[in-house]
Design an enzyme around this catalytic site. Structure first.
Site, PDB file in Angstrom:
ATOM      1  N   CYS A 120      29.773  25.866  18.649  1.00  0.00           N
ATOM      2  CA  CYS A 120      29.729  25.691  20.104  1.00  0.00           C
ATOM      3  C   CYS A 120      28.974  24.431  20.535  1.00  0.00           C
ATOM      4  O   CYS A 120      29.059  24.027  21.694  1.00  0.00           O
ATOM      5  CB  CYS A 120      29.127  26.922  20.768  1.00  0.00           C
ATOM      6  SG  CYS A 120      30.004  28.454  20.375  1.00  0.00           S
ATOM      7  N   HIS A 253      27.114  24.719  27.736  1.00  0.00           N
ATOM      8  CA  HIS A 253      28.127  25.454  26.985  1.00  0.00           C
ATOM      9  C   HIS A 253      28.389  26.769  27.699  1.00  0.00           C
ATOM     10  O   HIS A 253      27.467  27.483  28.080  1.00  0.00           O
ATOM     11  CB  HIS A 253      27.635  25.699  25.559  1.00  0.00           C
ATOM     12  CG  HIS A 253      28.433  26.712  24.816  1.00  0.00           C
ATOM     13  ND1 HIS A 253      29.813  26.671  24.758  1.00  0.00           N
ATOM     14  CD2 HIS A 253      28.059  27.815  24.107  1.00  0.00           C
ATOM     15  CE1 HIS A 253      30.252  27.694  24.051  1.00  0.00           C
ATOM     16  NE2 HIS A 253      29.206  28.406  23.647  1.00  0.00           N
ATOM     17  N   ASN A 283      34.163  32.249  26.375  1.00  0.00           N
ATOM     18  CA  ASN A 283      33.501  31.290  25.491  1.00  0.00           C
ATOM     19  C   ASN A 283      34.563  30.641  24.606  1.00  0.00           C
ATOM     20  O   ASN A 283      35.115  31.285  23.720  1.00  0.00           O
ATOM     21  CB  ASN A 283      32.457  32.021  24.644  1.00  0.00           C
ATOM     22  CG  ASN A 283      31.685  31.093  23.715  1.00  0.00           C
ATOM     23  OD1 ASN A 283      32.080  29.957  23.485  1.00  0.00           O
ATOM     24  ND2 ASN A 283      30.582  31.582  23.171  1.00  0.00           N
TER      25      ASN A 283
END
Length: 326
Positions: A120, A253, A283
Site C-alpha cells: 500500500c 492511502h 482499499n
C-alpha cells in the site's frame, strides 16, 4: 541537473463491477458468514468497492489509467523514457507488469520498465523513485502507475479482511521541470512487522506452499499506521520547510477512514482538506493514492499551484510521504 519532477497528467480506472456492502453481505451469507453494511461502514468507512472480472489483469487496469494520464499530459507516448509500476498483484511471477504495460501501450522506444513492490506504500515509493531519476537528469518523462487486483488474494472465509479491498489503477506522468513539482520525499520500512500484513504463501514446484491469501492483524496495523504516518508526513514537510497550514490537500492511502481521520487530526488538518475516496473504492493498495488524486483533479478540487501531501503505509512494514506542488 533538473530542479523538479512535476506531475503533468493524471488518470485512473475502476473495473465496472461495483460491489456494495449489501452485495457482499449476501454473498458471504451463502457461506454462513455474517456481516452487514453497518458493520463494515462503522469499522472502515467503506460502502462499496470495484472488483475486476476473472479475465482482467493488473496490466489491463494499468493501461486504462495510463491512457488517461497520457491524454491529460498531452505528450507523445514515445517520449516516455521510464515506466514504473507499483503492484503487489502482478500479472505473472515474471516478466514485470511494467513491461506488459509498455507493450500494451505501444511504447516502442525501448525505455526501461520495472515493477516496484511496497504494497500500500507502493505508489509513494514509486513516485519517490521516479523523482530521483528525473532529478539526476537521466530521464525526463516518467509514467508511474499503481495497479491492483486484490480481489484475487482475498480469503472469503475471513470477514475482517475480504470486505476491505478493491481493485483499480491510478497513473501520473512526471516530467522534468524548472517549476516546483515534487518538493520532498521520505520513505521507511521495518521488517520486524512482516507478519502483521502479508500473503504468507508461495508457489514452488507447481504447488502452493503456505497461505495464498491476505492476512492482516488489523489492530496492530492501525496502531502502527497512525504513528508512522504522522511522523513521515512531518519529515517530508520539514524537508521542504512547509507547515501543515500551507498544505492545501492531504491524500492519504485510502485504507480505513479512522486511520485517515486520525492522521489528519494529528497534523491539525480539517477533514475538508483531506481527499477521501475509501467509501466508494475500498482499499485498492498501491492504486489508492493515484485514484484519489485523479478524482480530485478531475472534479476541480485539486488545481495547479496547490500544495499536496501524499502518504502511504503498507505491508513490510513500509511507509512514506511525498510533498508536491501541482
Amino acid at each position: 541537473m533538473t530542479k523538479y519532477a512535476k506531475i503533468i497528467g493524471t488518470g485512473s480506472y475502476l473495473p465496472p463491477r461495483r460491489v456494495t456492502n449489501h452485495d457482499l453481505a449476501t454473498q458471504l451469507a451463502e457461506k454462513g458468514i455474517e456481516t452487514s453494511d453497518d458493520w463494515i461502514v462503522s469499522r472502515s468507512g467503506i460502502s462499496a468497492r470495484h472488483w475486476a472480472e476473472p479475465d482482467v489483469t493488473s496490466s489491463d487496469l494499468a493501461v486504462k489509467a495510463a491512457e488517461q494520464a497520457i491524454e491529460a499530459a498531452g505528450i507523445d507516448r514515445q517520449s516516455i523514457d521510464l515506466i514504473i509500476v507499483a503492484t503487489s498483484t502482478p500479472d505473472f511471477v515474471f516478466p514485470s507488469t511494467a513491461c506488459i504495460v509498455q507493450e500494451k501501450l505501444g511504447i516502442t522506444n525501448h525505455c526501461p520498465a520495472f515493477d516496484l513492490q511496497a504494497v500500500c506504500s507502493g505508489f509513494v515509493y514509486a513516485l519517490a523513485t521516479a523523482d530521483k531519476f528525473i532529478r539526476s537528469g537521466s530521464h525526463r518523462n516518467v509514467l508511474v502507475i499503481g495497479t491492483e487486483v486484490f480481489s484475487r488474494i482475498l480469503d472469503f472465509n475471513d470477514r475482517t479482511t475480504c470486505v476491505l479491498f478493491g481493485d483499480g489503477a491510478g497513473a501520473v506522468l512526471l516530467s522534468a521541470s524548472e517549476e516546483p513539482g515534487i518538493l520532498s520525499t521520505a520513505m521507511h520500512s521495518d521488517g520486524r512487522h512482516v507478519d502483521i500484513l502479508c500473503v504468507p504463501g508461495n508457489v514452488a514446484g507447481g504447488n502452493i506452499t503456505g497461505n495464498p491469501f491476505l492476512h492482516m492483524d488489523g489492530q496492530a496495523v492501525f496502531k502502527l499506521a497512525v504513528n508512522v504516518l504522522d511522523k513521515v508526513a512531518r519529515e517530508a514537510m520539514e524537508a521542504a520547510s512547509v507547515t501543515p497550514g500551507q498544505i492545501d490537500w492531504l491524500i492519504p492511502h485510502q485504507a480505513n477512514i479512522r486511520i485517515m481521520q486520525g492522521t489528519a487530526k494529528k497534523l491539525g488538518l480539517p477533514a475538508e482538506r483531506m481527499v477521501a475516496t475509501v467509501h466508494e473504492h475500498g482499499n485498492t493498495s498501491a492504486a489508492s493514492i493515484p485514484l484519489a488524486l485523479d478524482v480530485a483533479v478531475r472534479d476541480g478540487r485539486i488545481r495547479a499551484g496547490q500544495t499536496v501531501l501524499m502518504e502511504g503505509v503498507g505491508g513490510g512494514f513500509t511507509w512514506g510521504a511525498v510533498l508536491l506542488r501541482m
